[in-house]
Design a protein around this motif. Structure first.
Motif, PDB file in Angstrom:
ATOM      1  N   LYS A  89     -20.894 -37.496  38.456  1.00 29.14           N
ATOM      2  CA  LYS A  89     -19.481 -37.190  39.298  1.00 29.14           C
ATOM      3  C   LYS A  89     -19.281 -35.822  38.766  1.00 29.14           C
ATOM      4  CE  LYS A  89     -14.626 -37.804  39.046  1.00 29.14           C
ATOM      5  NZ  LYS A  89     -13.299 -38.237  38.417  1.00 29.14           N
ATOM      6  N   GLN A  90     -19.636 -34.967  39.942  1.00 32.50           N
ATOM      7  CA  GLN A  90     -19.494 -33.510  40.065  1.00 32.50           C
ATOM      8  C   GLN A  90     -17.958 -33.210  40.529  1.00 32.50           C
ATOM      9  OE1 GLN A  90     -23.374 -32.652  41.548  1.00 32.50           O
ATOM     10  NE2 GLN A  90     -23.341 -31.123  40.205  1.00 32.50           N
ATOM     11  N   GLY A  91     -16.945 -33.651  39.680  1.00 31.61           N
ATOM     12  CA  GLY A  91     -15.550 -33.390  40.244  1.00 31.61           C
ATOM     13  C   GLY A  91     -15.010 -31.748  39.881  1.00 31.61           C
ATOM     14  N   GLN A 138     -17.030 -26.228  40.546  1.00 29.55           N
ATOM     15  CA  GLN A 138     -16.874 -27.715  41.009  1.00 29.55           C
ATOM     16  C   GLN A 138     -18.307 -28.495  40.756  1.00 29.55           C
ATOM     17  OE1 GLN A 138     -14.675 -29.068  43.902  1.00 29.55           O
ATOM     18  NE2 GLN A 138     -15.934 -30.772  42.804  1.00 29.55           N
ATOM     19  N   GLY A 161     -19.111 -31.473  35.627  1.00 24.49           N
ATOM     20  CA  GLY A 161     -18.716 -33.065  35.898  1.00 24.49           C
ATOM     21  C   GLY A 161     -18.742 -33.918  34.771  1.00 24.49           C
ATOM     22  N   PRO A 180      -7.476 -43.677  41.468  1.00 24.04           N
ATOM     23  CA  PRO A 180      -7.880 -42.168  41.111  1.00 24.04           C
ATOM     24  C   PRO A 180      -6.928 -41.165  41.589  1.00 24.04           C
ATOM     25  CG  PRO A 180      -9.538 -43.388  42.483  1.00 24.04           C
ATOM     26  CD  PRO A 180      -8.266 -44.449  42.359  1.00 24.04           C
ATOM     27  N   ASP A 212      -9.490 -35.703  39.916  1.00 24.79           N
ATOM     28  CA  ASP A 212     -11.085 -35.343  40.164  1.00 24.79           C
ATOM     29  C   ASP A 212     -11.696 -34.417  39.286  1.00 24.79           C
ATOM     30  OD1 ASP A 212     -11.407 -36.760  42.703  1.00 24.79           O
ATOM     31  OD2 ASP A 212     -10.805 -35.159  43.840  1.00 24.79           O
ATOM     32  N   PRO A 213     -11.158 -33.387  38.600  1.00 22.19           N
ATOM     33  CA  PRO A 213     -11.912 -32.627  37.716  1.00 22.19           C
ATOM     34  C   PRO A 213     -11.617 -32.907  36.229  1.00 22.19           C
ATOM     35  CG  PRO A 213      -9.968 -31.428  38.344  1.00 22.19           C
ATOM     36  CD  PRO A 213     -10.176 -32.565  39.208  1.00 22.19           C
ATOM     37  N   GLN A 244     -10.388 -36.413  31.290  1.00 23.99           N
ATOM     38  CA  GLN A 244     -11.157 -36.556  32.496  1.00 23.99           C
ATOM     39  C   GLN A 244     -11.031 -38.313  33.021  1.00 23.99           C
ATOM     40  OE1 GLN A 244     -13.946 -34.949  34.479  1.00 23.99           O
ATOM     41  NE2 GLN A 244     -13.887 -36.421  35.658  1.00 23.99           N
ATOM     42  N   GLN A 245     -10.937 -38.341  34.194  1.00 19.74           N
ATOM     43  CA  GLN A 245     -10.792 -39.625  35.022  1.00 19.74           C
ATOM     44  C   GLN A 245     -12.358 -40.178  35.244  1.00 19.74           C
ATOM     45  OE1 GLN A 245      -8.371 -40.483  38.264  1.00 19.74           O
ATOM     46  NE2 GLN A 245      -7.962 -42.680  37.677  1.00 19.74           N
ATOM     47  N   PRO A 294     -15.395 -42.859  36.556  1.00 19.45           N
ATOM     48  CA  PRO A 294     -15.590 -43.654  37.921  1.00 19.45           C
ATOM     49  C   PRO A 294     -14.756 -44.957  37.963  1.00 19.45           C
ATOM     50  CG  PRO A 294     -17.744 -42.455  37.377  1.00 19.45           C
ATOM     51  CD  PRO A 294     -16.850 -42.337  36.301  1.00 19.45           C
TER      52      PRO A 294
END
Length: 382
Positions: free
Chosen positions: A87-89, A145, A148, A237, A240-241, A253-254, A256
């Motif tokens: 996940k590249q948040g 960005q 992740g 959700p 993202d980051p 970090q959240q 998936p």
């Protein structure tokens, strides 16, 4: 089980499996990975699993960028049936002092010069990325960005499966009990399931690296320190980051499945290989993270766990051959950054073993740097 091997790799985490894969990819057939438990059972499977390229030294930036690029294509290259969950948040890294803000300016300039698309942000720009960020007491932030989070179990298994398809043998629930050295050269590895004759051994044993070193008669300037993590219940959700602060000593970090994974360092953590959990960590983690990210005050945490940071004197890995013992190679001392550097580790250690010029320069990371006083300090670590 093989009785002879061209290379024996001790440790079935991300480092051991990427080294095996890269050696096999280069045509080495008789490779044995020895893991005392299951794959990723040590530091790899217990880490926060963040992947970032935002570092303050050129060496770490290059290694992290190489690894991130490899992770982006890993599922396809390794032909993995599962999902490594990359996940590249992004990473949002906040500063809380003017001194740290000035360091961030230098970091971003360096990162951009190496092709890493990070940027320096004002606090209002940071809140556009994380609207509920409490900016009180903060100065600025940086963001990339392409950073992740990965699933460490799936990622390690993907490399292990690919290595096995190329002929490597992976022994789990097999413990190394001794390394036979004769005349200053590696001759064999003793395990709980028998002996393996070999002239090359790679120490990729994570938290137990110093114990493996002693088996070969090598004193490594390392210690293993407990670090703890907690995870909340799954939530909708909202983040993202990865949010991180070096000066505030935290990352969050959240992932998936919806849970928030978070951790922090503590200089009072034990250095005796224990991986139990403690209430002090929960209390301090809760205080710091809910101040920075207030909505987490309402989240219930499900569980916590601990793993081992294998610490070197300058908090950088030790790579390459040991001059005093021919055939003994090191991939140790990551100080909490081993997972995110996995692909780079696999590539450069394989090249080093085969006598090739390494894709990334690692000479400065050899064991002798400590007695020569050539330490390399990274300004951007938790």
């Amino acid at each position: 089980m093989s009785k002879t091997a061209d290379v024996v790799i001790i440790g079935g985490g991300i480092s051991g499996c990427t080294i095996a894969y890269n050696l096999a990819k280069k045509g080495v057939k008789n490779i044995v990975v020895v893991e005392k438990s299951y794959l990723a059972s040590g530091a790899t499977g217990r880490c926060g699993a963040g992947i970032r390229q935002q570092w303050g030294t050129e060496m770490n930036c290059r290694m992290a960028k190489y690894s991130c690029d490899e992770f982006e294509r890993a599922k396809e290259e390794l032909q993995y049936d599962g999902d490594i969950e990359f996940k590249q948040g992004g990473y949002l890294i906040v500063s809380s002092t003017e001194k740290e803000h000035e360091q961030f300016k230098k970091n971003v300039k360096l990162q951009n010069s190496l092709g890493i698309p990070s940027k320096l942000l004002r606090l209002d720009e940071a809140k556009e990325i994380v609207p509920f960020l409490n900016t009180e007491g903060l100065v600025s932030a940086t963001f990339c960005q392409k950073d992740g989070h990965l699933n460490p179990f799936h990622t390690t298994q993907a490399y292990a499966n690919a290595a096995k398809r190329l002929g490597a043998e992976i022994l789990t629930f097999t413990e190394v009990t001794d390394i036979i050295v004769e005349g200053g050269k590696v001759k064999a590895v003793k395990t709980t399931k028998g002996d393996i004759s070999t002239n090359i051994v790679v120490n990729a044993a994570g938290g137990y690296a110093q114990m493996i070193g002693k088996m070969a008669g090598v004193e490594l300037p390392l210690f293993s320190e407990r670090h703890q993590i907690l995870v909340t219940e799954p939530l909708e959700p909202i983040l993202d980051p990865m949010v991180m602060s070096f000066s505030l000593n935290l990352y969050c970090q959240q992932v998936p499945h919806g849970g928030f994974i978070m951790g922090r360092g503590d200089e009072g953590e034990p250095r005796d290989l224990r991986i139990t959990s403690g209430w002090h960590f929960v209390e301090e983690m809760s205080k710091t993270i809910t101040k920075l990210l207030p909505p987490l005050k309402n989240a219930r945490f499900l569980r916590q766990w601990a793993g081992l940071y294998n610490m070197s004197p300058d908090r950088q890995p030790i790579y390459g051959p040991v001059n005093e013992v021919e055939g003994f190679y090191l991939a140790v001392g990551y100080s909490g950054h081993g997972f995110m550097l996995g692909p780079a580790t696999g590539r450069v250690i394989a090249e080093s073993i085969l006598g090739e010029e390494t894709t990334l320069p690692i000479d400065m990371l050899n064991l002798d740097r400590f007695k020569e006083g050539k330490l390399i300090f990274e300004p951007s670590v938790v």
